[in-house]
Design a protein around this motif. Structure first.
Motif, mmCIF file in Angstrom:
data_model
loop_
_atom_site.group_PDB
_atom_site.id
_atom_site.type_symbol
_atom_site.label_atom_id
_atom_site.label_comp_id
_atom_site.label_asym_id
_atom_site.label_seq_id
_atom_site.Cartn_x
_atom_site.Cartn_y
_atom_site.Cartn_z
ATOM 1 N N GLU A 1 -7.873 -0.903 -3.909
ATOM 2 C CA GLU A 1 -8.497 -1.816 -2.963
ATOM 3 C C GLU A 1 -7.334 -2.574 -2.328
ATOM 4 O O GLU A 1 -6.558 -3.230 -3.028
ATOM 5 N N VAL A 2 -7.215 -2.441 -1.017
ATOM 6 C CA VAL A 2 -6.054 -2.987 -0.304
ATOM 7 C C VAL A 2 -6.491 -4.100 0.635
ATOM 8 O O VAL A 2 -7.410 -3.931 1.437
ATOM 9 N N GLU A 3 -5.824 -5.232 0.518
ATOM 10 C CA GLU A 3 -6.090 -6.365 1.402
ATOM 11 C C GLU A 3 -4.754 -6.900 1.901
ATOM 12 O O GLU A 3 -3.832 -7.118 1.109
ATOM 13 N N ASN A 4 -4.659 -7.094 3.211
ATOM 14 C CA ASN A 4 -3.422 -7.571 3.843
ATOM 15 C C ASN A 4 -2.216 -6.716 3.462
ATOM 16 O O ASN A 4 -1.126 -7.227 3.234
ATOM 17 N N PRO B 1 -10.550 -0.725 1.918
ATOM 18 C CA PRO B 1 -10.591 -2.157 2.193
ATOM 19 C C PRO B 1 -11.556 -2.843 1.218
ATOM 20 O O PRO B 1 -12.433 -2.193 0.647
ATOM 21 N N PRO B 2 -11.401 -4.144 1.014
ATOM 22 C CA PRO B 2 -12.325 -4.864 0.137
ATOM 23 C C PRO B 2 -13.767 -4.694 0.611
ATOM 24 O O PRO B 2 -14.056 -4.737 1.805
ATOM 25 N N ARG C 1 -4.855 -4.951 -4.229
ATOM 26 C CA ARG C 1 -5.500 -6.083 -4.887
ATOM 27 C C ARG C 1 -6.163 -5.658 -6.199
ATOM 28 O O ARG C 1 -6.290 -6.443 -7.127
ATOM 29 N N SER D 1 -7.108 4.677 -0.727
ATOM 30 C CA SER D 1 -6.931 3.258 -0.393
ATOM 31 C C SER D 1 -8.135 2.789 0.405
ATOM 32 O O SER D 1 -8.496 3.407 1.408
ATOM 33 N N ARG E 1 0.816 -1.216 0.000
ATOM 34 C CA ARG E 1 0.000 0.000 0.000
ATOM 35 C C ARG E 1 0.848 1.263 0.000
ATOM 36 O O ARG E 1 0.653 2.159 -0.827
#
Length: 71
Positions: A59-62, A42-43, A66, A40, A23
């Motif tokens: 879209e940020v995951e972990n 979250p899903p 993503r 940024s 990110r």
């Protein structure tokens, strides 16, 4: 008739190039390439769908991007 509004230019940049980056790295790279706003999320986040020229969405995951898209 009113003149058409002048939209700010967007960077000549491929949003797909950010997928898989951390990110923070993605945000820094986007700012350096001329994106005026980087968002940024979250899903599954609920967001408005208005198009904003010069904005790049992640879209940020972990901690990793993503998905990425303009506007």
């Amino acid at each position: 008739m009113a003149p058409e509004p002048q939209l700010p230019n967007e960077p000549d940049d491929d949003p797909e190039a950010y997928v898989g980056l951390a990110r923070q790295e993605a945000e820094e790279r986007a700012g350096g390439r001329g994106w005026s706003t980087v968002r940024s999320l979250p899903p599954g986040a609920l967001i408005t769908m208005e198009y904003r020229a010069g904005r790049l969405n992640f879209e940020v995951e972990n901690g990793r991007v993503r998905r990425s898209w303009r506007g």
